[in-house]
Enzyme design. Structure first.
Site, PDB file in Angstrom:
ATOM      1  N   LYS A   1       0.831  -1.202   0.000  1.00 18.01           N
ATOM      2  CA  LYS A   1       0.000   0.000   0.000  1.00 18.01           C
ATOM      3  C   LYS A   1       0.874   1.265   0.000  1.00 18.01           C
ATOM      4  CE  LYS A   1      -4.010  -2.120   0.054  1.00 18.01           C
ATOM      5  NZ  LYS A   1      -3.946  -3.490   0.479  1.00 18.01           N
TER       6      LYS A   1
HETATM    7  C1  LIG Z   1      -5.417  -4.230   1.010  1.00 19.42           C
HETATM    8  C2  LIG Z   1      -6.886  -4.094   0.909  1.00 19.42           C
HETATM    9  C3  LIG Z   1      -7.744  -4.577   1.899  1.00 19.42           C
HETATM   10  C4  LIG Z   1      -7.296  -5.425   3.059  1.00 19.42           C
HETATM   11  O1  LIG Z   1      -6.345  -4.864   3.846  1.00 19.42           O
HETATM   12  P1  LIG Z   1      -5.399  -5.818   4.749  1.00 19.42           P
HETATM   13  O2  LIG Z   1      -4.614  -4.832   5.533  1.00 19.42           O
HETATM   14  O3  LIG Z   1      -4.563  -6.616   3.820  1.00 19.42           O
HETATM   15  O4  LIG Z   1      -6.277  -6.643   5.585  1.00 19.42           O
HETATM   16  C5  LIG Z   1      -9.106  -4.326   1.775  1.00 19.42           C
HETATM   17  N1  LIG Z   1      -9.600  -3.660   0.718  1.00 19.42           N
HETATM   18  C6  LIG Z   1      -8.796  -3.197  -0.271  1.00 19.42           C
HETATM   19  C7  LIG Z   1      -9.398  -2.446  -1.394  1.00 19.42           C
HETATM   20  C8  LIG Z   1      -7.431  -3.419  -0.216  1.00 19.42           C
HETATM   21  O5  LIG Z   1      -6.660  -2.990  -1.215  1.00 19.42           O
END
Ligand SMILES: *Cc1c(COP(=O)(O)O)cnc(C)c1O
Length: 381
Positions: free
Chosen positions: A186
């Site tokens: 991210k």
């Molecule tokens: C990464 C992501 C998640 C989940 O986040 P985690 O921290 O991996 O649990 C949920 N929704 C979207 C759109 C994502 O990109």
């Protein structure tokens, strides 16, 4: 593990992150404490949000957001078919039913407000929206629909950290409650981690309570002598973030604006260099509006050419991915396949995501572009 010449994403870590982790190790306090508290305060300021509650990951954040809004068995939650599976899984975890809405189109793969409106029933409790790739969904229209039907709006803002809506509000703070993820790929990366933001005192308190077993005092409070014992006010979870991740988050937050800016300029370079590729589409390229530029997605002329391009890139040691398979097409959601989501299915078969990260060079973008151009034009008559 494949040795990529150009990976899909890479965290931008330096001495700030080194210092942050060392600071925690030296302090001797590892579980949720002053670093997490400081991270929450800094994040709340950054979001201009009354409450920011750090959580173990984005998925836990979505679970808590749904629970804080009182969503459970018998309720329906409208959400995009084109999304990571976490929102749908957490909807099911509460006992509610995910209702999948289609996207606007291949050039704007975010939830279609008209489709949402058509799916609202007496059982609808909330709408979850997602800002695909960091590019904003039609939040204004969706908010208006939610207000008119008196349903809650949850933003899965995992892609959109740092982006601003048309009125200047940060993505994630447009609706009742917003959720972020700090997973390694991210824009703000701590490995695992997440944040829930809300302007509502009651929702903020509820998320905070459920994050830590429903207990009304924390280990840290007792360590500081602020509390001797505790009561359990609700059946909660352990969805806490720890100090190492909290400290990493603070270091990453201070770099976020510069990183997003760099991602933006790399994205515009991709869009410019790929604009003449016949029959390939560049989602969001012509829409304007702010973005966190999380993903660089292109849409191939068809599924076969998409797969062939991904294989060609792999041969050049360039990593690519498909974001995302269509959620209702997963086996676990077979019984929720109630609505037509043809555009999401089409997008899922043709989308290809290309390398994008803040430390990526313009030269690397040019390499990816020429490899994709090669793949796209090879085998043509
Ligand atoms: C990464 C992501 C998640 C989940 O986040 P985690 O921290 O991996 O649990 C949920 N929704 C979207 C759109 C994502 O990109």
């Amino acid at each position: 593990m494949t040795d990529w010449l150009i990976p899909l994403s890479a965290p931008s870590y330096g001495h700030e992150e080194d210092d942050a982790v060392r600071r925690v190790l030296t302090s001797g306090w590892l579980s949720m404490g002053p670093e997490v508290q400081a991270f929450e305060e800094e994040f709340a300021r950054f979001q201009s949000s009354r409450h920011a509650v750090a959580v173990a990951n984005g998925t836990a954040g979505l679970h808590l957001a749904l629970l804080a809004l009182g969503i459970g068995p018998g309720d329906e939650v409208i959400q995009p078919a084109m999304n990571f599976v976490a929102a749908a899984n957490m909807t099911a975890a509460t006992g509610a039913t995910p209702i999948f809405a289609d996207i606007l189109g291949l050039d704007e793969p975010t939830i279609d407000p008209a489709c949402v409106e058509g799916l609202v029933t007496r059982r609808t409790k909330a709408v979850i929206v997602m800002h695909y790739g960091g590019h904003l969904c039609r939040t204004g229209e969706l908010l208006e629909i939610c207000r008119r039907h008196r349903v809650h709006l949850i933003e899965d803002a995992c892609h959109a950290i740092g982006a601003s809506l048309a009125d200047g509000t940060r993505a994630g703070s447009g609706g009742d409650i917003g959720v972020f993820s700090f997973f390694s790929n991210k824009n703000l990366a701590t490995g695992e981690g997440g944040m829930v933001v809300t302007a509502c005192d009651e929702l903020g308190a509820r998320v905070r309570l459920l994050r830590s077993h429903g207990m009304n005092s924390l280990t840290w409070d007792r360590h500081k002598g602020h509390a001797a014992t505790y009561d359990v006010l609700a059946n909660g979870y352990n969805y806490r973030l720890d100090e190492i991740h909290g400290a990493l988050g603070r270091a990453q937050l201070s770099k976020l604006a510069a990183g997003n800016q760099k991602r933006g300029s790399l994205t515009r370079r991709y869009w410019r260099l790929l604009s003449d590729l016949p029959d390939w589409r560049l989602p969001f390229a012509r829409l304007g509006g702010d973005s966190a530029f999380h993903l660089l997605a292109v849409v191939a002329p068809d599924a076969t050419l998409r797969t062939r391009a991904a294989e060609f890139l792999r041969g050049e040691r360039i990593q690519s991915s498909f974001h995302y398979p269509c959620v209702p097409d997963f086996s676990a959601f077979a019984r929720h396949r109630s609505t037509a989501v043809a555009l999401s299915q089409e997008f899922a078969q043709r989308v290809l995501t290309l390398p994008l990260y803040s430390s990526m060079t313009e030269g690397a973008v040019d390499q990816v572009v020429s490899a994709l151009r090669c793949a796209a034009t090879s085998g043509k008559p």
